[in-house]
Design an enzyme around this catalytic site. Structure first.
Site, PDB file in Angstrom:
ATOM      1  N   CYS A   2       0.950  -1.432   0.029  1.00  0.00           N
ATOM      2  CA  CYS A   2      -0.025   0.042   0.092  1.00  0.00           C
ATOM      3  C   CYS A   2       0.859   1.290   0.086  1.00  0.00           C
ATOM      4  CB  CYS A   2      -1.169   0.169   1.337  1.00  0.00           C
ATOM      5  SG  CYS A   2      -1.989  -1.411   1.327  1.00  0.00           S
ATOM      6  N   ARG A  27       4.021  -0.273  -4.730  1.00  0.00           N
ATOM      7  CA  ARG A  27       3.563  -0.899  -3.383  1.00  0.00           C
ATOM      8  C   ARG A  27       2.288  -1.559  -3.443  1.00  0.00           C
ATOM      9  NH1 ARG A  27       7.087   1.795   0.416  1.00  0.00           N
ATOM     10  NH2 ARG A  27       5.615   1.115   1.894  1.00  0.00           N
ATOM     11  N   TRP A  74      -2.699  -2.894  -1.758  1.00  0.00           N
ATOM     12  CA  TRP A  74      -2.652  -4.189  -1.966  1.00  0.00           C
ATOM     13  C   TRP A  74      -3.182  -5.073  -0.844  1.00  0.00           C
ATOM     14  CZ3 TRP A  74      -0.412  -8.334   1.266  1.00  0.00           C
ATOM     15  CH2 TRP A  74       0.114  -9.268   0.510  1.00  0.00           C
ATOM     16  N   ASN A 100      -1.504   2.375   5.609  1.00  0.00           N
ATOM     17  CA  ASN A 100      -0.676   1.199   5.328  1.00  0.00           C
ATOM     18  C   ASN A 100      -0.366   0.101   6.333  1.00  0.00           C
ATOM     19  OD1 ASN A 100       1.167  -0.376   4.266  1.00  0.00           O
ATOM     20  ND2 ASN A 100       2.847   1.082   4.189  1.00  0.00           N
ATOM     21  N   GLY A 101      -0.693  -1.067   6.373  1.00  0.00           N
ATOM     22  CA  GLY A 101      -0.349  -1.954   7.537  1.00  0.00           C
ATOM     23  C   GLY A 101      -1.644  -2.762   7.940  1.00  0.00           C
ATOM     24  N   GLU A 486      17.253 -18.032  -7.158  1.00  0.00           N
ATOM     25  CA  GLU A 486      16.813 -16.628  -7.693  1.00  0.00           C
ATOM     26  C   GLU A 486      16.306 -16.635  -9.071  1.00  0.00           C
ATOM     27  OE1 GLU A 486      16.095 -13.954  -6.301  1.00  0.00           O
ATOM     28  OE2 GLU A 486      16.324 -12.733  -7.897  1.00  0.00           O
ATOM     29  N   LYS A 490      12.451 -15.392 -10.135  1.00  0.00           N
ATOM     30  CA  LYS A 490      12.303 -14.281 -11.065  1.00  0.00           C
ATOM     31  C   LYS A 490      10.994 -14.826 -11.916  1.00  0.00           C
ATOM     32  CE  LYS A 490      13.407 -11.562  -9.545  1.00  0.00           C
ATOM     33  NZ  LYS A 490      14.295 -11.365  -8.362  1.00  0.00           N
ATOM     34  N   GLU A 493       7.488 -15.135 -10.470  1.00  0.00           N
ATOM     35  CA  GLU A 493       6.912 -14.063 -10.005  1.00  0.00           C
ATOM     36  C   GLU A 493       6.519 -13.306 -11.376  1.00  0.00           C
ATOM     37  OE1 GLU A 493       8.887 -11.479  -7.337  1.00  0.00           O
ATOM     38  OE2 GLU A 493      10.886 -11.648  -8.185  1.00  0.00           O
ATOM     39  N   HIS A 509      17.050 -37.092  -5.989  1.00  0.00           N
ATOM     40  CA  HIS A 509      16.242 -37.639  -4.548  1.00  0.00           C
ATOM     41  C   HIS A 509      14.810 -37.072  -4.632  1.00  0.00           C
ATOM     42  CE1 HIS A 509      19.978 -38.709  -2.742  1.00  0.00           C
ATOM     43  NE2 HIS A 509      20.503 -37.807  -3.187  1.00  0.00           N
ATOM     44  N   LYS A 608       6.079  -4.408  -4.018  1.00  0.00           N
ATOM     45  CA  LYS A 608       7.310  -4.349  -3.941  1.00  0.00           C
ATOM     46  C   LYS A 608       7.659  -4.523  -2.562  1.00  0.00           C
ATOM     47  CE  LYS A 608      11.488  -3.341  -5.665  1.00  0.00           C
ATOM     48  NZ  LYS A 608      12.187  -4.352  -6.228  1.00  0.00           N
TER      49      LYS A 608
END
Ligand code: M6R
Length: 613
Positions: A2, A27, A74, A100-101, A486, A490, A493, A509, A608
């Protein structure tokens, strides 16, 4: 998570707030809204979708005012729809608030207010606080709006950055922070409040970073900052921000992610600027000098982080254990903060965070501090909460990263970890020659990145041939196992393809069962000590019909014959290879996402900066 913004001053707030929301959209981007105050009347517009959708509604309206607040969301509580979008208003329509929170005890307060007859319109936790403020304000003659906000904040548990307006007090904005970032911009006769400085810098370079428990009142062209509960005035210093507008715009690039991939031509050097000492084969890290005695005598190091930053931490473990010979444990901040890790004054806890605002990483650092550890931050955003909370640290200086998928921040984090490991190692007996060898490779990394960017067409070919796959496997060994993780992150997402990273030898395995002719398998396989072991794994995949994509620094006949595609990384030091090879994986993910027509800078469900638990 947010983005919130507030404006009070002598300009039209609408363009300022809308442009600010666009800057903050990374955000959160599932809905947005704006509320304006003029002549003791509050007007608001909010809608599900991107800020551009809000913009068209606002353009078609006659909404105006002399101060205002806005929000890009968000979703945490309640689906992304028009009603759950912020700002939230109380039942009188006179008070508006953006948040925001998360208010964790919202259900208890909501039940209480419902019993008193308050009717809620949204499913959000945020509406609870605005209705509570309203209850306190309108039912207690003695309580001013300001004191009603203070009183309500004392009832809530959780994290917040809030900005509020009340129609009864048309020239006032109130804001408060507890756990979620909030910056006050101080201009000429105008003030801004925002989740970060990006929407503020085009209006003023002077900002104040608010700390937890702080309460801001902007009234009649003056601001005051006090403690929420005690009301005691807090004196704060103005910080001057150097960021340029170009740094936060994508320029000629179609996406921030691509711009940021290209930025790596210089951002890795920016991270190292003034810090490499080739002559002595060491590094200069001014930010940690005062804590060197603690670092050198530490019995263990924890690295705590989330997502991509956690992957950088895994690489850091290899580097620090190799050069500094001290045990390093790498933990997800969300796990670390809730377990009884062995932390004492001989422990160093390093938080790695691009934003410096990730809620779990911040909480992990606070816990480590309480337990007596020395805390270090490796952050990109100067002035961020983790940067301020830690005892000392090393900024990555990669420049603002706006694309949700982290790219240049990751390579900068790894660069810092190389410099840190060498710095400690040299003081603990690593030879000057070993140091020089590593530094020499770091010094040519810009050219290596340029060469990688020249091979974009080859990477596009791989993307074209594999973008229809539903699953992808990434395999690497040793320091390149985190690179595999990583690469997989990438891809998933931004392209929504399911991808997993595994240590190459672990494939046998379990994951080997997944391999068929539709499964692309990316091998990160430099010609190092484990090269021939990884080659055997490549054979195993080939034998089962998998599509082999090999990323290596030297092509030999076996690689050529076994691989469907080979992508070459310029020859470099084995500890610099994770930086350069990861750039190839960033480009691969990007090109696949382009082919799949995905929203690259704003992938679904993501944000983000994750400032909630
Ligand atoms: O700002 P931070 O580095 O603390 O963020 C941590 C993660 O949220 C972040 O790395 C996330 O995994 C990225 N979207 C990955 O590209």
């Amino acid at each position: 998570m947010c983005g919130i913004i507030g404006y009070i001053g002598n300009k039209d707030p609408v363009p300022i707030l809308l442009k600010g929301l666009k800057r903050l959209e990374y955000r959160g981007y599932d809905s947005s809204g704006i509320a304006l105050l003029q002549d003791e009347k509050l007007a608001h517009i909010k809608r599900a979708g991107k800020v551009s959708d809000l913009q068209s509604l606002v353009d078609d309206s006659s909404i105006h005012g002399n101060c205002g607040i806005a929000h890009t969301r968000w979703a945490t509580h309640g689906i992304p729809n028009d009603i759950n979008a912020h700002p939230h208003l109380d039942h009188t329509g006179n008070i508006a608030l953006v948040h925001n929170g998360i208010f964790e005890n919202y259900e208890t307060i909501k039940t209480l207010l419902e019993k008193r007859g308050v009717q809620f319109t949204s499913d959000t936790d945020t509406e609870v606080i605005v209705q509570l403020i309203s209850e306190l304000y309108y039912n207690n003659e003695k309580l001013t709006f300001e004191n009603s906000v203070r009183a309500a904040l004392q009832e809530v548990v959780g994290a917040y950055g809030i900005v509020a307006l009340c129609a009864d007090e048309p020239n006032k904005i109130i804001a408060a922070r507890m756990g979620s970032p909030l910056v006050l911009g101080v201009g000429e006769g105008e003030y801004f409040l925002a989740s970060d400085a990006s929407p503020i810098i085009e209006h003023t370079r002077n900002v104040i970073y608010l700390d937890d428990d702080e309460f801001v009142i902007i009234d009649n062209e003056e601001y005051s900052i006090s403690n929420i509960q005690s009301k005691k005035i807090v004196s704060k210093t103005l910080t001057r921000i150097d960021l340029s507008i170009e740094e936060i715009e994508k320029g000629e690039f179609p996406h921030f992610m691509l711009k940021e991939i290209h930025d790596q031509k210089h951002s890795i050097s920016d991270t190292m600027r003034g810090r490499l000492n080739l002559f002595d084969g060491t590094t200069n890290l001014g930010g940690i000098v005062n804590y060197l005695p603690n670092i050198l005598s530490a019995s263990r190091i924890y690295i705590t982080a989330c997502g991509t930053s956690w992957h950088a931490g895994l690489i850091g473990k290899h580097l620090i254990e190799e050069y500094a010979r001290v045990p390093v444990h790498v933990e997800y901040a969300s796990e670390f903060r809730y377990r009884n890790a062995i932390i004492d004054p001989n422990t160093i806890v390093i938080a790695i965070s691009q934003s410096g605002e990730t809620a779990d990483s911040l909480a992990a650092i606070k816990k480590a501090k309480e337990l007596g550890a020395t805390t270090l931050g490796i952050c990109n955003v100067v002035g961020s909460s983790i940067a301020r909370e830690t005892d000392a640290g090393i900024f990555t200086h990669a420049g603002p990263e706006i694309g949700v998928a982290s790219t240049k921040a990751f390579t900068a984090q790894v660069t810092v970890l190389i410099m840190l490991a060498l710095n400690i190692g040299r003081k603990k007996g690593v030879s000057k020659d070993r140091g020089k060898e590593l530094i020499s490779s770091l010094k040519t990394v810009d050219q290596d990145v340029i060469n990688i960017l020249r091979s974009i067409e080859d990477i596009k070919e791989v993307a074209k041939s594999t973008s229809m796959a539903n699953h992808y496997l990434y395999l690497g060994r040793g320091i390149n196992f985190p690179v595999a993780l990583e690469g997989a992150l990438k891809l998933k997402e931004i392209s929504y393809i399911h991808a997993e990273g595994y240590p190459a030898a672990e494939m046998k395995h379990g994951p080997i069962a997944l391999i068929d002719e539709k499964m692309p398998v990316v091998f990160i396989a430099p010609q190092d000590d484990t090269f021939y072991k990884v080659l055997s794994n490549i054979e195993e995949v080939k034998a089962r019909g998998g599509i082999v994509i090999t990323i290596t620094d030297k092509i030999n006949s076996s690689i050529k014959s076994l691989s469907d595609f080979v992508l070459l990384v310029p020859k470099t030091h084995k500890y610099v290879f994770p930086i350069t090879s990861s750039i190839i994986l960033q480009i691969l993910a990007y090109e696949i996402a382009v082919l799949k027509n995905c929203e690259i800078d704003q992938p679904r469900n993501l944000a983000k900066s994750v400032t909630v638990e």
